[in-house]
Write an enzyme that holds these catalytic residues in place. Structure first.
Site, PDB file in Angstrom:
ATOM      1  CG  HIS A 239      -9.282   6.326   3.275  1.00 37.44           C
ATOM      2  ND1 HIS A 239      -9.813   7.416   3.916  1.00 37.44           N
ATOM      3  CD2 HIS A 239      -8.278   5.887   4.082  1.00 37.44           C
ATOM      4  CE1 HIS A 239      -9.176   7.627   5.046  1.00 37.44           C
ATOM      5  NE2 HIS A 239      -8.230   6.706   5.177  1.00 37.44           N
TER       6      HIS A 239
ATOM      7  NE  ARG B 134      -3.189   2.631   2.794  1.00 33.45           N
ATOM      8  CZ  ARG B 134      -3.394   3.302   3.911  1.00 33.45           C
ATOM      9  NH1 ARG B 134      -2.824   2.904   5.032  1.00 33.45           N
ATOM     10  NH2 ARG B 134      -4.154   4.376   3.919  1.00 33.45           N
TER      11      ARG B 134
END
Length: 392
Positions: free
Chosen positions: A179, A91
């Site tokens: 997000h 990520r």
């Protein structure tokens, strides 16, 4: 067995998961994390059936920073047998203007991603640290960066620009949103849970220590609350959310604060923590009888309701609202208070279903369906990583 390792590194924790590449797709085998880095370090990992594989505590100075946490976690991972590492997925919070999809990482890509560190100082340096180490230790193992900003990159320029001279937009000063991996998963999961409305007008609320909302239409991002950095939008655990930029000018010009001091204030000392003076943890605030804890909660709910109205306007209506992430998935009182503020849009809460933590928490009469769906950013990273490696 061939496997994908997924790494999600933060300032005080290092999360990891291992997925087996099976004939029917990806199968989660191990989930773990090293948390409490520098304070109460603890390495915990469990198998798919919940069996504890490791639960090891360390002295604070033994794992005092992220590189030490990476080293300890790597040592434990190397002790595992039966896994042949096909690739590592990471990520990475900020992809900047250059990266609108997952990318195989080389040294040039890593150097470019490092230039975005000031846009996400809590996340980007930590996201990149395990990539650098893995490239040194296992240079033949492909590594893939999956960006939180990528999901929002299909927005029209008029929605992503600021009212600044156009040159700034072309230089990358624009609204990115974050997000994205969570919202991408929620869009796919909603198609399984409620296919009849999944392609409609959806607001997903990723409410945790970091918090944002996203307007989805046909499973794609239309608008979101975060902007150029992860400071914008909703109030968060330690970040203030939407704020007049004149406040920053005032702090510099009249309070004599340096850029570094303002950065520390906005990223580490504001939000629920700053407003309450007690904690950044919503659970502690809900349990407190301190008036400032109540103030912080009221502010959070108020800003969530305002943002929901903005996103509903972007969608020209609303068919469903989805709660996800730590607070969204686990705090029935916060879900209830926010849903109450959505009554004007047609949301009607089923109080018993909400308290029980059911998937659908709105009544049959509710014009807006309200759901609670656990997010799974790591699974999205594993999927993107496998797809990209298979293509290369």
């Amino acid at each position: 067995m061939d496997a994908i390792l997924v790494v999600n590194a933060g300032s005080s924790s290092l999360k990891f998961q291992i997925f087996e590449i099976a004939d029917v797709g990806l199968r989660r085998c191990i989930r773990g994390q090293m948390d409490g880095i520098g304070t109460r370090p603890r390495l915990v990992a469990t198998a798919a059936d919940g069996a504890v594989l490791v639960d090891r505590r360390y002295a604070p100075d033994a794992v005092g920073h992220l590189p030490a946490a990476i080293a300890e976690t790597r040592t434990w991972l190397q002790s595992l047998e039966g896994f042949s590492l096909r690739a590592i997925g990471h990520r990475v919070v900020h992809g900047g203007p250059d990266y609108a999809r997952p990318m195989l990482i080389d040294h040039d890509t890593l150097d470019r991603l490092a230039t975005f560190q000031e846009l996400a100082p809590l996340h980007q340096p930590n996201n990149l640290a395990p990539i650098r180490l893995a490239m040194e230790i296992n240079p033949d193992v492909p590594q893939v960066a999956c960006f939180d900003t990528a999901f929002h990159r299909g927005h029209a320029p008029h929605t992503d620009c600021y009212a600044l001279p156009w040159d700034y937009y072309e230089q990358g000063v624009r609204r990115y949103g974050f997000h994205g991996l969570s919202y991408e998963y929620i869009g796919e999961r909603l198609a399984e849970v409620a296919p009849a409305i999944a392609g409609g007008r959806i607001i997903a609320a990723h409410l945790g220590s970091g918090a944002s909302m996203c307007a989805l239409r046909e499973g794609r991002s239309v608008e979101t609350t975060m902007g150029f950095t992860a400071l914008d939008g909703l109030p968060m655990g330690t970040r203030p959310g939407q704020m007049d930029p004149g406040v920053v000018l005032y702090l510099i010009e009249h309070k004599g604060m340096s850029a570094r001091e303002v950065t520390d204030l906005l990223y580490r000392s504001s939000g629920l923590k700053g407003l309450s003076g007690i904690s950044s943890d919503m659970r502690e605030l809900l349990a407190s009888d301190n008036p400032r804890a109540a103030l912080a909660i009221d502010h959070f709910v108020h800003r969530c309701a305002l943002s929901a109205g903005m996103l509903a306007a972007a969608l020209a209506g609303l068919d469903a609202f989805v709660f996800t992430a730590g607070v969204g998935e686990n705090s029935a009182p916060i879900r209830a208070r926010i849903t109450e503020r959505l009554a004007w849009l047609g949301a009607d809460l089923d109080a018993a279903a909400n308290e029980a933590g059911e998937t659908l928490i709105s009544t049959p009469a509710s014009r807006v369906a309200v759901y609670v769906l656990p997010t799974d950013e790591e699974l999205m990273i594993a999927r993107h990583t496998l797809a990209l490696v298979n293509m290369s």
